[in-house]
Enzyme design. Sequence first.
Site, PDB file in Angstrom:
ATOM      1  N   GLU A 289     -10.737 -18.270 -26.227  1.00 48.19           N
ATOM      2  CA  GLU A 289     -11.719 -17.647 -25.343  1.00 48.19           C
ATOM      3  C   GLU A 289     -11.277 -17.855 -23.886  1.00 48.19           C
ATOM      4  O   GLU A 289     -10.853 -18.952 -23.537  1.00 48.19           O
ATOM      5  CB  GLU A 289     -13.106 -18.282 -25.527  1.00 48.19           C
ATOM      6  CG  GLU A 289     -14.175 -17.494 -24.789  1.00 48.19           C
ATOM      7  CD  GLU A 289     -15.587 -18.087 -24.929  1.00 48.19           C
ATOM      8  OE1 GLU A 289     -15.748 -19.120 -25.602  1.00 48.19           O
ATOM      9  OE2 GLU A 289     -16.500 -17.497 -24.345  1.00 48.19           O
TER      10      GLU A 289
ATOM     11  N   GLY B  26     -14.952 -27.988 -21.572  1.00 50.15           N
ATOM     12  CA  GLY B  26     -15.593 -29.095 -22.263  1.00 50.15           C
ATOM     13  C   GLY B  26     -15.350 -29.040 -23.764  1.00 50.15           C
ATOM     14  O   GLY B  26     -14.937 -30.027 -24.373  1.00 50.15           O
TER      15      GLY B  26
ATOM     16  N   HIS C  37     -24.419 -27.925 -28.608  1.00 49.65           N
ATOM     17  CA  HIS C  37     -24.127 -26.612 -28.027  1.00 49.65           C
ATOM     18  C   HIS C  37     -23.097 -25.850 -28.872  1.00 49.65           C
ATOM     19  O   HIS C  37     -23.342 -24.711 -29.269  1.00 49.65           O
ATOM     20  CB  HIS C  37     -23.613 -26.802 -26.598  1.00 49.65           C
ATOM     21  CG  HIS C  37     -23.252 -25.540 -25.890  1.00 49.65           C
ATOM     22  ND1 HIS C  37     -24.104 -24.895 -25.031  1.00 49.65           N
ATOM     23  CD2 HIS C  37     -22.124 -24.787 -25.925  1.00 49.65           C
ATOM     24  CE1 HIS C  37     -23.518 -23.802 -24.563  1.00 49.65           C
ATOM     25  NE2 HIS C  37     -22.305 -23.713 -25.090  1.00 49.65           N
ATOM     26  N   GLU C  38     -21.980 -26.481 -29.147  1.00 50.99           N
ATOM     27  CA  GLU C  38     -20.930 -25.758 -29.896  1.00 50.99           C
ATOM     28  C   GLU C  38     -21.386 -25.467 -31.320  1.00 50.99           C
ATOM     29  O   GLU C  38     -21.099 -24.405 -31.869  1.00 50.99           O
ATOM     30  CB  GLU C  38     -19.612 -26.538 -29.887  1.00 50.99           C
ATOM     31  CG  GLU C  38     -19.081 -26.915 -28.504  1.00 50.99           C
ATOM     32  CD  GLU C  38     -19.034 -25.789 -27.484  1.00 50.99           C
ATOM     33  OE1 GLU C  38     -18.997 -24.614 -27.887  1.00 50.99           O
ATOM     34  OE2 GLU C  38     -19.063 -26.097 -26.271  1.00 50.99           O
TER      35      GLU C  38
ATOM     36  N   MET D 188     -15.066 -25.952 -27.380  1.00 52.74           N
ATOM     37  CA  MET D 188     -14.973 -24.553 -27.797  1.00 52.74           C
ATOM     38  C   MET D 188     -15.428 -24.380 -29.241  1.00 52.74           C
ATOM     39  O   MET D 188     -15.042 -25.148 -30.121  1.00 52.74           O
ATOM     40  CB  MET D 188     -13.517 -24.088 -27.619  1.00 52.74           C
ATOM     41  CG  MET D 188     -13.254 -22.682 -28.080  1.00 52.74           C
ATOM     42  SD  MET D 188     -14.171 -21.475 -27.069  1.00 52.74           S
ATOM     43  CE  MET D 188     -14.387 -20.169 -28.274  1.00 52.74           C
TER      44      MET D 188
ATOM     45  N   GLU E 109     -23.944 -17.660 -24.079  1.00 52.39           N
ATOM     46  CA  GLU E 109     -23.927 -18.934 -23.350  1.00 52.39           C
ATOM     47  C   GLU E 109     -25.311 -19.330 -22.820  1.00 52.39           C
ATOM     48  O   GLU E 109     -25.731 -20.481 -22.970  1.00 52.39           O
ATOM     49  CB  GLU E 109     -22.887 -18.905 -22.223  1.00 52.39           C
ATOM     50  CG  GLU E 109     -21.432 -18.796 -22.722  1.00 52.39           C
ATOM     51  CD  GLU E 109     -21.010 -19.919 -23.660  1.00 52.39           C
ATOM     52  OE1 GLU E 109     -21.729 -20.940 -23.777  1.00 52.39           O
ATOM     53  OE2 GLU E 109     -19.943 -19.774 -24.303  1.00 52.39           O
TER      54      GLU E 109
ATOM     55  N   HIS F 198     -23.657 -22.442 -31.351  1.00 55.14           N
ATOM     56  CA  HIS F 198     -22.921 -21.176 -31.215  1.00 55.14           C
ATOM     57  C   HIS F 198     -22.596 -20.569 -32.576  1.00 55.14           C
ATOM     58  O   HIS F 198     -22.347 -19.368 -32.666  1.00 55.14           O
ATOM     59  CB  HIS F 198     -21.594 -21.407 -30.482  1.00 55.14           C
ATOM     60  CG  HIS F 198     -21.658 -21.226 -28.996  1.00 55.14           C
ATOM     61  ND1 HIS F 198     -22.302 -20.174 -28.386  1.00 55.14           N
ATOM     62  CD2 HIS F 198     -21.106 -21.954 -27.990  1.00 55.14           C
ATOM     63  CE1 HIS F 198     -22.149 -20.271 -27.063  1.00 55.14           C
ATOM     64  NE2 HIS F 198     -21.435 -21.343 -26.798  1.00 55.14           N
TER      65      HIS F 198
HETATM   66  N1  BES Z   1     -17.442 -21.046 -25.184  1.00 52.66           N
HETATM   67  C1  BES Z   1     -17.432 -22.136 -24.285  1.00 52.66           C
HETATM   68  C2  BES Z   1     -16.058 -22.662 -23.988  1.00 52.66           C
HETATM   69  C3  BES Z   1     -15.261 -21.812 -23.037  1.00 52.66           C
HETATM   70  C4  BES Z   1     -15.611 -21.749 -21.736  1.00 52.66           C
HETATM   71  C5  BES Z   1     -14.166 -21.131 -23.437  1.00 52.66           C
HETATM   72  C6  BES Z   1     -14.851 -20.990 -20.871  1.00 52.66           C
HETATM   73  C7  BES Z   1     -13.427 -20.364 -22.575  1.00 52.66           C
HETATM   74  C8  BES Z   1     -13.754 -20.308 -21.270  1.00 52.66           C
HETATM   75  C9  BES Z   1     -18.249 -23.306 -24.835  1.00 52.66           C
HETATM   76  O1  BES Z   1     -19.230 -22.969 -25.733  1.00 52.66           O
HETATM   77  C10 BES Z   1     -18.940 -23.918 -23.672  1.00 52.66           C
HETATM   78  O2  BES Z   1     -19.814 -23.301 -23.146  1.00 52.66           O
HETATM   79  N2  BES Z   1     -18.522 -25.105 -23.261  1.00 52.66           N
HETATM   80  C11 BES Z   1     -19.024 -25.767 -22.097  1.00 52.66           C
HETATM   81  C12 BES Z   1     -19.842 -26.953 -22.454  1.00 52.66           C
HETATM   82  C13 BES Z   1     -21.218 -26.580 -22.875  1.00 52.66           C
HETATM   83  C14 BES Z   1     -21.985 -27.749 -23.405  1.00 52.66           C
HETATM   84  C15 BES Z   1     -22.037 -25.961 -21.764  1.00 52.66           C
HETATM   85  C16 BES Z   1     -17.823 -26.209 -21.322  1.00 52.66           C
HETATM   86  O3  BES Z   1     -16.729 -26.190 -21.861  1.00 52.66           O
HETATM   87  O4  BES Z   1     -17.983 -26.537 -20.152  1.00 52.66           O
HETATM   88 ZN    ZN Z   2     -20.982 -22.202 -24.910  1.00 54.62          ZN
END
Ligand code: BES
Ligand code: ZN
Length: 916
Positions: A130, A270, A306-307, A272, A329, A310
């Site tokens: 992603e 953080g 969170h993950e 994925m 998100e 999803h």
């Molecule tokens: N889908 C995202 C990870 C992601 C973010 C992939 C940007 C590619 C680009 C994942 O679900 C996510 O939102 N992660 C957050 C942490 C979350 C607890 C808010 C992150 O990685 O900061």
């Molecule tokens: Zn997310």
Amino acid sequence: MMHLRDGQATATVIHREAYTAPAFWIDTVDLSFDLDPAKTRVLNRMRLRRNPDVPAQALRLDGDELNLARVLVNGQGTSFKMDASQLVLENLPEGDAPFDLEIFTTCAPAKNTKLMGLFVSNDTFFTQCEAEGFRRITYFLDRPDVMSSYSVTLRADKKAYPVLLSNGNLLAQGPLEDGRHFAQWVDPHKKPCYLFALVAGQLVCREQRVTARSGKEHLLQVYVRSGDLDKTEHAMNSLRASIAWDEARFGLSLDLERFMIVATSDFNMGAMENKGLNIFNTKFVLANSATATDTDYANIESVVGHEYFHNWTGNRITCRDWFQLSLKEGLTVFRDQEFSQDLASQALAGDEAAAKSARAVKRIEDVRLLRTVQFAEDAGPMAHPVRPDSYVEINNFYTVTIYEKGSEVVRMMQTLVAPALTASGTVGGLAHTGQEGFAKGMALYFERHDGQAVTCDDFAQAIADANPGTALALYLPQFKRWYAQAGTPRVHAVGSYDATTQRYTLTLSQSCAASPGQEHKDPFVIPVQMGLLDHTGREVLASQLLVLTEATQSFEFHDLSVPDGQAPVPSLLRDFSAPVVLEMDFSPAQLLTLLAHDSDPFNQWEAAQRLYMQAALSAVRAEGEPNQVLDAALLDALRTVLRHPNMDAAFKELVLTLPAETYIAEQLDVVDPQRIHTVREAMRAQLAQALHDDWAWAFESHRENGSYQPDPVSSGRRALSGLALHMVCLHARNTADTHWPERALKCFDNAHNMTDRFNALSALVTSGNALATPALQRFYSLFSREALVMDKWFALQASAPDRGGNVLPVVRQLMQHPDFTLKNPNRARSLIFSFCNANPGAFHRSDAAGYVFWSERVLELDAFNPQVAARLARALDRWSKLAEPYRSAAHVALTRIAAKSDLSRDVREVITRALS
Ligand code: BES
Ligand code: ZN
């Protein structure tokens, strides 16, 4: 196309309105990997068919940094051409019949410094796809609305890579020649390519079999490097709690036989949510009481949640295009926030007041992040709607607006599907909060869209359709302005009381400033949860929901009998019912009443924040050294809170924490960061002095001696005793007292857990005590082999209060430390981001050296990891509000970056917007 300055690079702008469906569908994907760090070979066999709804056209596949070796259509060689990085096939079979496409490429994972696509970390292969990383693995329609069934074969040296993982179920594994082995994985669910993942390396795992409510068995695994197994219990507990919560609250069960989490120490983000194979930054997996703080434990719980969440909101139903990112998100942040609140209050089941307070503590923390970071984004050059209209680089749009404001928009939907209040004004239990209606809406969303790639409109429509007659259903088109209009609305409130008629009139007006590309804003639908107190603090009007839909609206409340005919005190926007700025001329007396008596703990906290802010702003605007910024009445009220026999410690700690410097800065039109720093430090010194004996008492009486548990009560006690220790050490600095610093050093030495140890160290560092130096050294020697603890060590030094410009030289020196590397994103964040983003008093220097340092690091990072560089590039977003000499110096630094001809698209977009 957008043309950038001076005829430099020309960046393609992607527009939401320009969306068209894909010209082809990819039904199945069969991937084979021969894994080798220097040269990995990827065979991609797909079955495609034309999309009959789209005019016939060439197939254009995305690729990035790939070496193409072979293309076969139905087993035969074919003609193709390259158009920039796309592979274009023009002579494909005509008609609707499916055909086979086979593409053979190689890539170099060991050289992948961007950490997007297939990369190597600690001799282990990981992927991050992603948003647009899959194109760095193979040529593909790299867009979320193309959903396919995947089967994956991994081949690698067995000794070096004993563990071979991908999405779904393990179908077969076994040995091959030359010491190699293979594993074959099949994902039973269709997915967009951004959810593809593989992992290969030397890993160990904690595993657990669980039986779901349905009676189905699942295998849960948490994979880490050997040596880290003793830090996986909390992540596993959090995963089990997540599974149970999604079943209980939304009726959503795990749809896989196996669910895996793998930790890596090199990760841009953080974590994925790859289907069945979540990949996490070690920061959000690894914890034991010796290495992780209460905050780390809480973060792990919410990120694992969170993950996991999803899996339904994001994976089963995904985004049609990346403009809809908040569909997954915002909704999933809302779900993880609710999850953490529910867990915190469940831990206190039986004590209703404590449970309510624990929910409020989590809410306050979330709102604090929203207001300090998202409100600033919404007022700056990067402001964009929750559903943006255009972007240059999608990675720049994983923002607090998409996430945090997006979550608030979902929360407002939940609030607005509460059934209308009856004449008696009460609707009991869950219904009152809208939770029941929202769960019904979610059920309809899945009934309609499971397996599809959809839009934010589809989501909002499902929630509204499941709740006819509610405010959301009534105002849906107008409500959706929250998705379309950027900027933080301001709600101005005026109240008046007529003692003779016993009527209270509340007039609310809303406005929203212009933002880039949006001059005029139409009124929002704003849920305002409110109540009224009399001046002695008794609630005279129970909590109710007002829905503001016009530019100005008045609400009347009858039969309010109050003592002495004194006007009631309004408690507005309870629990922060909408992401707006509430402007109301509260008198100090009214705020003190709310702080002492409001039945809504959020607004109790908010009252203290307003009192601090009023004091801070008048001190910032005044001339000369700030002195006695907080008045006696406020100090008394704060003492009462600190000493309160029934309030819980975590809540006290929040009430007694001053607003951040950046949040104070947002309230001003012209920002002198040094002045704000001086004023806030003066306020802290005053709090430390005036409440000295109370702090000493709080420290002694809230220390935890039992074995470490990260539960809300004991972590709250540690937070309060930690703040108290900071305060007494700060006071010691101003009085040359040695008792408390020595005490802090003892606490540091004898601590039973990282929270207490780090609080003690931080108290010494932030109070600038000489004992900080040996303590930092000892901390280093104790934990030099624990990467995540070393991150704390770097971060603490980079965020220390500046004394005569001493922090920047320390940061430069730490860059030379053998344990420092810019290549590791966590380490870069711990030193560089902590300094540039979290230490305004040190970063904004009148000699501009902070900005020079920043621009050097942005350019240095951009050469190998544009995504991380672009995040750092945002540190000077708000430069145009700065007072001189900062403003001009910041402009020079931004211009210096802009002048570089070969900037990444990522950094170019951020800097161009900042300068526009
Ligand atoms: N889908 C995202 C990870 C992601 C973010 C992939 C940007 C590619 C680009 C994942 O679900 C996510 O939102 N992660 C957050 C942490 C979350 C607890 C808010 C992150 O990685 O900061
Ligand atoms: Zn997310």
